[in-house]
Scaffold this active site. Structure first.
Site, short mmCIF file in Angstrom:
data_model
loop_
_atom_site.label_atom_id
_atom_site.label_comp_id
_atom_site.label_asym_id
_atom_site.label_seq_id
_atom_site.Cartn_x
_atom_site.Cartn_y
_atom_site.Cartn_z
N ILE A 138 0.87 -1.17 0.00
CA ILE A 138 0.00 0.00 0.00
C ILE A 138 0.91 1.22 0.00
CG2 ILE A 138 -2.05 -1.04 1.02
CD1 ILE A 138 -1.24 -0.16 3.72
N ASP A 139 0.42 2.31 -0.58
CA ASP A 139 1.24 3.49 -0.78
C ASP A 139 1.73 4.09 0.54
OD1 ASP A 139 0.72 3.26 -3.49
OD2 ASP A 139 -1.01 4.60 -3.41
N LYS A 140 2.78 4.86 0.44
CA LYS A 140 3.40 5.50 1.61
C LYS A 140 2.39 6.24 2.48
CE LYS A 140 6.60 9.38 2.48
NZ LYS A 140 5.63 10.49 2.51
N THR A 142 -0.92 5.87 2.44
CA THR A 142 -2.13 5.09 2.71
C THR A 142 -1.92 4.32 4.00
OG1 THR A 142 -2.65 4.86 0.36
CG2 THR A 142 -3.67 3.29 1.85
N ARG A 239 -7.00 5.55 -6.44
CA ARG A 239 -6.65 6.95 -6.72
C ARG A 239 -6.89 7.29 -8.19
NH1 ARG A 239 -0.67 7.35 -4.44
NH2 ARG A 239 -0.96 9.56 -4.95
#
Length: 305
Positions: A138-140, A142, A239
């Site tokens: 998962i993104d930084k 998130t 996103r």
């Protein structure tokens, strides 16, 4: 190095050797076993064969598995919010701002650094590299649930479930604008943006199928709180999809407005729930991470506007 021998019986005669090895060595991926075939580490009757070789009854197959290579990442003690842990998996509630894998600017402060210290050698060695069993990211910016595998068997099992899109993933998000319909589905392929190589985009020509289901939780004056369920797992999927339909995530400077009306560090996106078949028991299990404080506080501000 480990060596394995197989004597081919009538039942397996006629099968391609790569498919036979996949069935016998569930701990390794098919691509890795095919790589070993190309490197001559699989012998039949003492001679190297390629992945297309069809087995014959009585064949003696020898497989050499090289020792896993150490990952050049330093173990670092850090506080991890562990939701659940057993001999196969560990579920982490990732905070905002934490990078999953080491990268430029984040060499020793990532989740991987913390896992190397926490797991103390209980690492998967899928495809010949010793590493914490990160099967998805998962993104930084998130937050939320992330599953990590502690052995090769668990890693392969979870990777297969991801490939088959059978893992349950539910996210909470706040988006710009008021979404009028109560629920909807976005079915639009995602690939690298042709205008900006640092971004992903809906790409009809070169993208891979991506499906996001969303449901409205609450509407505010200029924003909407939604719940998203991923059917696929493309990079930046929620996103990109929400921006594509004109409702980018609040705080997402990459796919939405450069400036947000609130002091936020990145997109308002939280991985709230993860469900899968446990690699040892075969039973379906679910794990949840509560909304982080910043998210709950933001909702209260939106309600008061």
């Amino acid at each position: 190095m480990q060596k394995f021998e197989f004597l081919i019986d009538a039942e397996n005669a006629g099968k391609r050797i790569d498919l036979f090895l996949v069935a016998q060595r569930k701990e390794q991926s098919r691509s890795y076993l095919q790589k070993l075939l190309k490197e001559g580490k699989v012998l039949t009757e003492g001679k190297p064969v390629n992945s297309h070789y069809k087995l014959r009854a009585g064949d003696r197959v020898e497989l050499e598995l090289p020792d896993a290579v150490e990952l050049a990442v330093e173990a670092r003690p850090m506080e991890l919010d562990v939701l659940y842990e057993d001999a196969d998996v560990i579920l982490i509630n990732k905070p905002k701002g934490m990078v999953v894998h080491p990268a430029a600017g984040h060499a020793d402060d990532t989740l991987v650094n913390g896992l190397l210290h926490h797991c103390q050698g209980e690492l998967s060695g899928i495809n010949g590299v010793l590493r914490p069993g990160i099967v998805h990211r998962i993104d930084k910016d998130t937050t939320g649930v992330l599953v990590v595998c502690k052995n090769d068997r668990a890693h392969t099992c979870l990777a297969e479930q991801l490939k088959e899109h059978s893992i349950t993933r539910r996210y909470e998000a706040v988006v710009h604008g008021v979404i009028r319909q109560d629920e909807g589905t976005i079915d639009a392929p995602i690939g690298r943006s042709e205008r900006d190589r640092l971004k992903m985009a809906v790409n009809q020509k070169n993208g891979k199928r991506a499906v996001t289901h969303f449901q409205v939780r609450e509407r505010y004056r200029d924003f909407t709180w939604i719940c998203c369920r991923l059917e696929t797992g493309r990079t930046h999927q929620i996103r990109v999809h929400m921006s594509h339909i004109g409702h980018p995530l609040l705080g997402d400077g990459l796919y939405g407005p450069a400036k947000a009306p609130f002091a936020l560090d990145g997109q308002t996106l939280h991985a709230a729930l993860l469900g899968f078949l446990h690699p040892s028991t075969g039973q379906y299990v679910e794990f949840e991470a509560p909304l982080p404080a910043y998210f709950s506080e933001l909702l209260e501000k939106l309600r008061r506007r």
